[in-house]
Design a protein around this motif. Sequence first.
Motif, short mmCIF file in Angstrom:
data_model
loop_
_atom_site.label_atom_id
_atom_site.label_comp_id
_atom_site.label_asym_id
_atom_site.label_seq_id
_atom_site.Cartn_x
_atom_site.Cartn_y
_atom_site.Cartn_z
N GLY A 73 -85.72 -72.44 22.41
CA GLY A 73 -86.79 -72.90 23.28
C GLY A 73 -87.16 -71.92 24.37
N VAL A 74 -86.37 -70.86 24.54
CA VAL A 74 -86.68 -69.85 25.55
C VAL A 74 -87.65 -68.84 24.96
CG1 VAL A 74 -84.41 -70.08 26.63
CG2 VAL A 74 -84.80 -68.25 25.01
N VAL A 75 -88.27 -68.06 25.84
CA VAL A 75 -89.18 -67.01 25.42
C VAL A 75 -88.63 -65.68 25.93
CG1 VAL A 75 -91.52 -66.10 25.65
CG2 VAL A 75 -91.16 -68.57 25.44
N LEU A 76 -88.48 -64.75 25.01
CA LEU A 76 -88.03 -63.41 25.36
C LEU A 76 -89.20 -62.68 25.99
CD1 LEU A 76 -85.93 -61.09 25.20
CD2 LEU A 76 -86.84 -60.59 22.92
N LYS A 77 -89.08 -62.32 27.25
CA LYS A 77 -90.15 -61.59 27.93
C LYS A 77 -89.91 -60.09 27.88
CE LYS A 77 -92.80 -64.95 29.09
NZ LYS A 77 -93.69 -65.18 30.18
N SER A 78 -88.64 -59.66 28.03
CA SER A 78 -88.34 -58.23 27.97
C SER A 78 -86.86 -58.04 27.65
CB SER A 78 -88.67 -57.53 29.29
OG SER A 78 -88.23 -56.19 29.26
N LEU A 79 -86.60 -57.48 26.50
CA LEU A 79 -85.23 -57.17 26.14
C LEU A 79 -84.71 -56.03 27.00
CD1 LEU A 79 -82.83 -57.76 24.30
CD2 LEU A 79 -83.84 -56.24 22.60
N GLU A 80 -85.55 -55.04 27.26
CA GLU A 80 -85.16 -53.87 28.03
C GLU A 80 -84.80 -54.25 29.47
OE1 GLU A 80 -87.95 -54.04 26.15
OE2 GLU A 80 -87.18 -52.82 24.51
N GLU A 81 -85.57 -55.15 30.06
CA GLU A 81 -85.33 -55.56 31.44
C GLU A 81 -84.43 -56.79 31.53
OE1 GLU A 81 -88.88 -55.69 33.91
OE2 GLU A 81 -89.89 -54.43 32.42
N GLY A 82 -84.11 -57.39 30.40
CA GLY A 82 -83.24 -58.56 30.39
C GLY A 82 -83.90 -59.79 30.97
N LEU A 83 -85.12 -60.09 30.54
CA LEU A 83 -85.87 -61.23 31.08
C LEU A 83 -86.14 -62.29 30.03
CD1 LEU A 83 -88.56 -59.32 33.18
CD2 LEU A 83 -86.45 -60.36 34.00
N LEU A 84 -85.76 -63.51 30.36
CA LEU A 84 -86.03 -64.67 29.52
C LEU A 84 -86.68 -65.74 30.38
CD1 LEU A 84 -82.58 -65.04 27.70
CD2 LEU A 84 -84.63 -63.90 26.84
N ASP A 85 -87.60 -66.50 29.79
CA ASP A 85 -88.25 -67.59 30.49
C ASP A 85 -88.06 -68.89 29.72
OD1 ASP A 85 -89.14 -66.06 32.59
OD2 ASP A 85 -91.20 -65.89 31.85
N PHE A 86 -87.86 -69.96 30.48
CA PHE A 86 -87.72 -71.31 29.95
C PHE A 86 -88.97 -72.09 30.36
CE2 PHE A 86 -83.52 -69.67 30.50
CZ PHE A 86 -82.66 -70.35 29.65
N PRO A 87 -89.74 -72.65 29.41
CA PRO A 87 -90.92 -73.42 29.79
C PRO A 87 -90.51 -74.67 30.58
CG PRO A 87 -90.51 -73.62 27.43
CD PRO A 87 -89.52 -72.63 27.97
#
Length: 130
Positions: A73-87
Amino acid sequence: MFSYFTVVAANAALPAVIEKYKHLQKQKEEVQKLEAQLNSMPLNLTDYVTVKQQLNSAVTKFYQAVEDLEGTGVVLKSLEEGLLDFPSKRFDEEVWLCWKEGETEIKFWHEKDVGFMGRKPLSVSDESLV
């Protein structure tokens, strides 16, 4: 199936999400290693084909790991920067609960159309996140 995360639900899911994120990072490293091997040394045709097939397999596993991570259910925003978002939702507005690699819990959120630089700290007293 799509659903919004509460802060509590996002934090409960975070250990498994982090594990999947780390697996994805390892898959990326394998792809990069094989790409470097393919591009850096002269290979005879047999070795070239072998490494190319290994690379194809590694790329497939990488994208399977992306699907596995985003299947939570999460969205990978940036693998390089280590960013995930949860709606999530803040009152009636769709927002993202934001996690950055190294954080141990969800502590920030941002509007749907604003990125990492627009992160705001969660505040139980004056923010209502679903």
